[in-house]
Design an enzyme around this catalytic site. Structure first.
Site, PDB file in Angstrom:
ATOM      1  N   CYS A 198      -6.868 -10.456 -11.473  1.00  0.00           N
ATOM      2  CA  CYS A 198      -8.120 -10.154 -11.649  1.00  0.00           C
ATOM      3  C   CYS A 198      -8.955 -10.533 -12.103  1.00  0.00           C
ATOM      4  O   CYS A 198      -8.654 -11.335 -12.053  1.00  0.00           O
ATOM      5  CB  CYS A 198      -7.521  -9.752 -13.345  1.00  0.00           C
ATOM      6  SG  CYS A 198      -6.389  -8.217 -13.421  1.00  0.00           S
TER       7      CYS A 198
ATOM      8  N   ARG B 212     -11.154  -9.326  -5.737  1.00  0.00           N
ATOM      9  CA  ARG B 212      -9.512 -10.292  -6.605  1.00  0.00           C
ATOM     10  C   ARG B 212      -9.153  -8.368  -7.648  1.00  0.00           C
ATOM     11  O   ARG B 212      -7.729  -8.663  -8.311  1.00  0.00           O
ATOM     12  CB  ARG B 212      -9.924 -10.883  -7.928  1.00  0.00           C
ATOM     13  CG  ARG B 212     -11.171 -11.776  -7.587  1.00  0.00           C
ATOM     14  CD  ARG B 212     -11.282 -12.790  -8.711  1.00  0.00           C
ATOM     15  NE  ARG B 212     -10.214 -13.031  -9.028  1.00  0.00           N
ATOM     16  CZ  ARG B 212      -9.206 -14.328  -8.824  1.00  0.00           C
ATOM     17  NH1 ARG B 212     -10.041 -14.778  -8.262  1.00  0.00           N
ATOM     18  NH2 ARG B 212      -8.017 -14.837  -9.854  1.00  0.00           N
TER      19      ARG B 212
ATOM     20  N   TRP C  53      -6.723  -5.898 -11.634  1.00  0.00           N
ATOM     21  CA  TRP C  53      -4.759  -5.672  -9.871  1.00  0.00           C
ATOM     22  C   TRP C  53      -3.882  -5.418 -10.765  1.00  0.00           C
ATOM     23  O   TRP C  53      -3.756  -6.248 -11.754  1.00  0.00           O
ATOM     24  CB  TRP C  53      -5.599  -6.819  -9.013  1.00  0.00           C
ATOM     25  CG  TRP C  53      -4.676  -6.092  -8.413  1.00  0.00           C
ATOM     26  CD1 TRP C  53      -3.500  -7.527  -8.472  1.00  0.00           C
ATOM     27  CD2 TRP C  53      -4.489  -5.539  -7.203  1.00  0.00           C
ATOM     28  NE1 TRP C  53      -2.397  -7.039  -7.286  1.00  0.00           N
ATOM     29  CE2 TRP C  53      -3.120  -6.310  -6.561  1.00  0.00           C
ATOM     30  CE3 TRP C  53      -5.288  -5.168  -6.227  1.00  0.00           C
ATOM     31  CZ2 TRP C  53      -2.818  -5.873  -5.233  1.00  0.00           C
ATOM     32  CZ3 TRP C  53      -4.959  -4.682  -5.427  1.00  0.00           C
ATOM     33  CH2 TRP C  53      -3.870  -5.233  -4.439  1.00  0.00           C
TER      34      TRP C  53
ATOM     35  N   ASN D 273      -6.215 -12.609 -17.037  1.00  0.00           N
ATOM     36  CA  ASN D 273      -6.204 -12.691 -15.399  1.00  0.00           C
ATOM     37  C   ASN D 273      -4.530 -13.571 -15.969  1.00  0.00           C
ATOM     38  O   ASN D 273      -4.403 -14.792 -15.921  1.00  0.00           O
ATOM     39  CB  ASN D 273      -6.870 -13.393 -14.610  1.00  0.00           C
ATOM     40  CG  ASN D 273      -6.665 -13.939 -13.269  1.00  0.00           C
ATOM     41  OD1 ASN D 273      -5.491 -12.607 -13.120  1.00  0.00           O
ATOM     42  ND2 ASN D 273      -7.441 -15.296 -13.033  1.00  0.00           N
ATOM     43  N   GLY D 274      -3.117 -12.426 -14.268  1.00  0.00           N
ATOM     44  CA  GLY D 274      -2.366 -13.534 -15.070  1.00  0.00           C
ATOM     45  C   GLY D 274      -1.286 -12.934 -14.746  1.00  0.00           C
ATOM     46  O   GLY D 274      -1.451 -11.887 -15.239  1.00  0.00           O
TER      47      GLY D 274
ATOM     48  N   GLU E 118       6.894 -11.383  14.017  1.00  0.00           N
ATOM     49  CA  GLU E 118       6.013 -11.593  13.492  1.00  0.00           C
ATOM     50  C   GLU E 118       4.156 -12.660  13.523  1.00  0.00           C
ATOM     51  O   GLU E 118       3.259 -12.743  13.442  1.00  0.00           O
ATOM     52  CB  GLU E 118       5.682 -12.300  11.454  1.00  0.00           C
ATOM     53  CG  GLU E 118       4.474 -12.038  10.727  1.00  0.00           C
ATOM     54  CD  GLU E 118       4.054 -10.984  10.647  1.00  0.00           C
ATOM     55  OE1 GLU E 118       4.160 -10.025  10.747  1.00  0.00           O
ATOM     56  OE2 GLU E 118       2.842 -10.951  10.472  1.00  0.00           O
TER      57      GLU E 118
ATOM     58  N   LYS F 258       1.261 -11.168  14.591  1.00  0.00           N
ATOM     59  CA  LYS F 258      -0.303 -12.490  14.283  1.00  0.00           C
ATOM     60  C   LYS F 258      -1.071 -12.913  15.213  1.00  0.00           C
ATOM     61  O   LYS F 258      -2.417 -12.314  14.922  1.00  0.00           O
ATOM     62  CB  LYS F 258       0.280 -13.727  13.588  1.00  0.00           C
ATOM     63  CG  LYS F 258       0.088 -13.449  11.731  1.00  0.00           C
ATOM     64  CD  LYS F 258      -0.217 -13.019  10.528  1.00  0.00           C
ATOM     65  CE  LYS F 258      -1.084 -11.767  10.319  1.00  0.00           C
ATOM     66  NZ  LYS F 258       0.312 -10.905   9.701  1.00  0.00           N
TER      67      LYS F 258
ATOM     68  N   GLU G 265      -2.594  -9.356  16.946  1.00  0.00           N
ATOM     69  CA  GLU G 265      -3.826  -8.265  16.381  1.00  0.00           C
ATOM     70  C   GLU G 265      -5.492  -9.573  16.765  1.00  0.00           C
ATOM     71  O   GLU G 265      -6.283  -8.363  16.410  1.00  0.00           O
ATOM     72  CB  GLU G 265      -2.878  -8.276  14.807  1.00  0.00           C
ATOM     73  CG  GLU G 265      -3.053  -9.066  14.058  1.00  0.00           C
ATOM     74  CD  GLU G 265      -1.958  -8.254  13.056  1.00  0.00           C
ATOM     75  OE1 GLU G 265      -2.334  -7.487  12.397  1.00  0.00           O
ATOM     76  OE2 GLU G 265      -1.409  -8.948  12.108  1.00  0.00           O
TER      77      GLU G 265
ATOM     78  N   HIS H  25      17.217 -11.848  30.744  1.00  0.00           N
ATOM     79  CA  HIS H  25      17.519 -10.616  31.389  1.00  0.00           C
ATOM     80  C   HIS H  25      16.231  -9.699  31.931  1.00  0.00           C
ATOM     81  O   HIS H  25      15.321  -8.084  31.723  1.00  0.00           O
ATOM     82  CB  HIS H  25      18.383  -9.615  30.624  1.00  0.00           C
ATOM     83  CG  HIS H  25      20.087 -10.311  30.218  1.00  0.00           C
ATOM     84  ND1 HIS H  25      19.978  -9.885  30.962  1.00  0.00           N
ATOM     85  CD2 HIS H  25      19.838 -11.118  29.324  1.00  0.00           C
ATOM     86  CE1 HIS H  25      21.894 -10.831  30.780  1.00  0.00           C
ATOM     87  NE2 HIS H  25      21.218 -11.114  29.492  1.00  0.00           N
TER      88      HIS H  25
ATOM     89  N   LYS I 199      -6.908  -2.384   7.202  1.00  0.00           N
ATOM     90  CA  LYS I 199      -6.262  -2.493   6.355  1.00  0.00           C
ATOM     91  C   LYS I 199      -4.617  -1.527   5.934  1.00  0.00           C
ATOM     92  O   LYS I 199      -3.385  -2.017   6.115  1.00  0.00           O
ATOM     93  CB  LYS I 199      -6.571  -2.826   5.669  1.00  0.00           C
ATOM     94  CG  LYS I 199      -5.831  -3.351   4.400  1.00  0.00           C
ATOM     95  CD  LYS I 199      -5.371  -5.044   4.694  1.00  0.00           C
ATOM     96  CE  LYS I 199      -4.293  -5.715   4.230  1.00  0.00           C
ATOM     97  NZ  LYS I 199      -3.809  -6.889   4.953  1.00  0.00           N
TER      98      LYS I 199
END
Ligand code: G6P
Length: 608
Positions: free
Chosen positions: A2, A27, A75, A101-102, A481, A485, A488, A504, A603
């Site tokens: 946050c 944040r 958040w 925050n935390g 992945e 990455k 994209e 093959h 996103k």
């Protein structure tokens, strides 16, 4: 994650708080709030939604007059994004206000103790515990109360605190969550990050772990956790405002990659208590876990790739059969689901249209659904029968890195828990695995510190047309992945191949100089992958291998070798992905691509 701000000085506080919060919205942005001392009492305003809602509600801060205040943009972690869960939080008499925050890891225990003493809670947050605990210890000296709570509270926190009985000061406290303080000509400021104060000062103090700052209009003084006075040196900030929002990093993606040690730590550490895995929000009893006879993991994009890895982990450890599906396929393929099937939906945003539709379909079939989600209060988090959060904080770059890493470790925890409950592993094996899990954040940090080597290597591939990624088992999942990455963000065509399948068809595409990235972290099948590397090299491929320290064989076979530290084979994805993320990032930067916002992508994909 946050954003917190605080101000004490000669000017009106609320407009300064709103301005600072706007700089920290990256944040977190699901709700916001402010508390300002108006000369008689502390006045509070909180609103769900973007900061704009709070700003309009308070007429840009006008309805909160006063020169001392704290603010917060949230958040959500504990408790949905609602007005009552938004910060600041009060003690019962509304004389102490706190922003945080935390994550307070022992908040359940503290809450129970405070409730037993008669304290009433009005939110679902971990933060409210701090407000009541301060009240409990406060006997007229704020510093004394703060040092006492620091000895009781476990977890991470950056706190901004005001006391109505001491309106000439505000307090800032920190442990494992960032916090800075600074002085302008007209007052003193607290913030989670530099951008919030840059307009007022470039001279800031970084609060270190377990330090306290007391701010007044004229001065800032510092104390340690025992309340003893300490000296600190200020630092001059050279960045411009734009760079500061990215914490000095060139791109959000680079910043988020560097946040992975913290993200992985935040997702793991609150769930390990006295050597046991405890996932508080999950709400699944042992009997329920024992009855599962099949798992379907359903997701999109990188989240799907984490599921692809965890299939090996769930099957290997818990011996439960797992099917992994792309959500867009699952929802239309009429899968066979029975009452003992568990459907796990993985999603950072919790809003991906296909994943949400797959969840709803599974629910209609009457099976238990579990969402592994980053955004608290998102549709998937609300609608799934069970939920487990990844605590990665907001991710801004379209290409996911830190949310991916958090999703992986969340699934490792779940797999170990299931395996233990089902009697497939014993306490000693659990303990060894938890030991390895706890080492991951430092190991990721180490890999990130080698970024220059990867950058140098990546520069050779800026002109590449095709790149192939090879691996077997979990290494194949990592390759998928790594390949995603790269394509994209750099727009270079790439493909991930199960190394044994190469002959093959794909091998016909290998020619002189074709870049191949071979992932070989699984000892049991290392020799097989090495044979495949030999096959592509003898056809002209230029091979970079990612393998585990102590594996000398690859040195003789590949052109370039990147080593990851030793870990449990099931967790190797968490380490091997780091050089691959860095590789993609530096190739894209080298090509001049818009790394954070690649063309045609979004996103959160909320359409089918
Ligand atoms: C988009 C993002 C990916 C993400 C995928 C699934 O394609 O660019 O990074 O993996 O959506 O998103 P979710 O929010 O469901 O994890």
């Amino acid at each position: 994650m946050c954003g917190i701000v605080g101000y004490i000085g000669k000017k009106q506080a609320a407009p300064i708080l709103l301005d600072g919060l706007a700089k920290l919205e990256y944040r977190g942005y699901d709700s916001a709030g402010m508390a300002v001392y108006n000369g008689e009492k502390i006045q509070m305003a909180k609103a769900t939604g973007r900061l704009k809602v709070l700003s309009e509600m308070t007429y840009e801060g006008e309805t909160l007059p006063g020169t001392v205040g704290i603010g917060h943009t949230r958040w959500a972690t504990h408790g949905a994004p609602t007005d009552s869960n938004a910060h600041p939080h009060f003690n019962e008499t509304e004389t102490i206000a706190v922003v945080h925050n935390g994550i307070i890891e022992n908040y359940m225990k503290l809450k129970k103790k405070l409730e037993d003493k008669g304290y009433q809670f009005s939110s679902e947050t971990d933060t409210e515990v701090v407000a009541h605990l301060l009240d409990y210890y406060y006997k007229g000296d704020p510093l004394e109360a703060i040092t006492k709570i620091m000895h009781r509270v476990e977890g991470s926190y950056a706190l901004g605190i005001i006391f109505a009985e001491h309106p000439d000061v505000i307090y800032a406290v920190r442990k494992d969550s960032p916090l800075i303080v600074g002085r302008s000509g007209e007052g003193s400021l607290i913030a989670s990050d530099v951008p919030a104060v840059l307009k007022y000062t470039r001279n800031v103090y970084f609060i270190e772990n377990e330090e306290i700052a007391r701010l007044s209009t004229e001065a800032i003084v510092f104390f340690n956790v025992d309340g003893e006075s300490i000296e600190k040196e200020s630092k001059q900030i050279e960045w411009d405002i734009h760079a500061a929002e990215k914490g000095g990093y060139e791109h959000f993606m680079l910043k988020e990659m560097n946040e992975q040690p913290a993200t992985v730590r935040d997702t793991i550490s609150p769930r390990i208590k006295d050597g046991e895995i405890v996932i508080e929000e999950l709400g699944m009893g042992d009997e329920e876990i024992r009855q599962i006879d099949k798992i379907h993991i359903v997701a999109c994009g990188s989240a799907y790739h984490t599921g692809f890895t965890s299939k090996y982990v769930f099957e290997g450890l818990a011996r439960i059969p797992v099917e992994v599906d792309l959500a867009s396929e699952f929802r239309y393929r009429n899968p066979i689901l029975n009452k003992n099937t568990l459907v796990i939906i993985i999603s950072q945003s919790g809003e991906t249209a296909d994943s949400l539709a797959a969840l709803r379909m599974a629910k209609e079939c009457g099976v238990t659904t579990l969402g592994i989600v980053n955004v608290v209060g998102s549709s998937i988090a609300r609608e799934a029968d069970k939920v487990m959060y990844t605590w990665a904080g907001p991710e801004i770059a379209v290409a996911t890195t830190k949310a991916y890493s958090a999703q992986l470790v969340a699934q490792y925890l779940l797999a170990i828990l299931f395996a233990k409950v089902r009697g497939k592993i014993d306490a000693e094996q659990v303990s060894t695995m938890l030991h390895d899990l706890k080492k991951l954040p430092d190991q990721i940090e180490l890999l990130l510190s080698h970024k220059e080597r990867i950058q140098k290597f990546a520069n050779r591939f800026i002109a590449a047309r095709d790149v192939f990624f090879l691996g077997r088992g979990i290494d194949y999942a990592i390759s998928m992945e790594g390949s995603l990455k790269l394509k994209e963000i750099s727009y270079i065509h790439s493909e991930a191949y199960a190394a044994g399948e190469l002959k093959h068809g794909t091998i016909s595409l290998i020619e002189e100089g074709t870049p191949v990235i071979a992932v070989a972290t699984q000892n049991e099948i290392l020799k097989k992958t090495i044979s495949n590397v030999v096959e592509v090299r003898s056809r002209g491929a230029f091979v970079m291998a990612v393998t585990t320290e102590g594996t000398a064989e690859m040195e003789k076979t590949a052109d370039y070798v990147v080593y990851i530290p030793q870990t449990n084979a099931y967790f190797s994805n968490s380490l091997a992905i780091i050089p691959l993320q860095l590789f993609s990032y530096y190739v894209a930067v080298g090509k001049g691509c818009d790394v954070d916002k690649p063309r045609n992508l979004a996103k959160s994909v909320t359409v089918e």
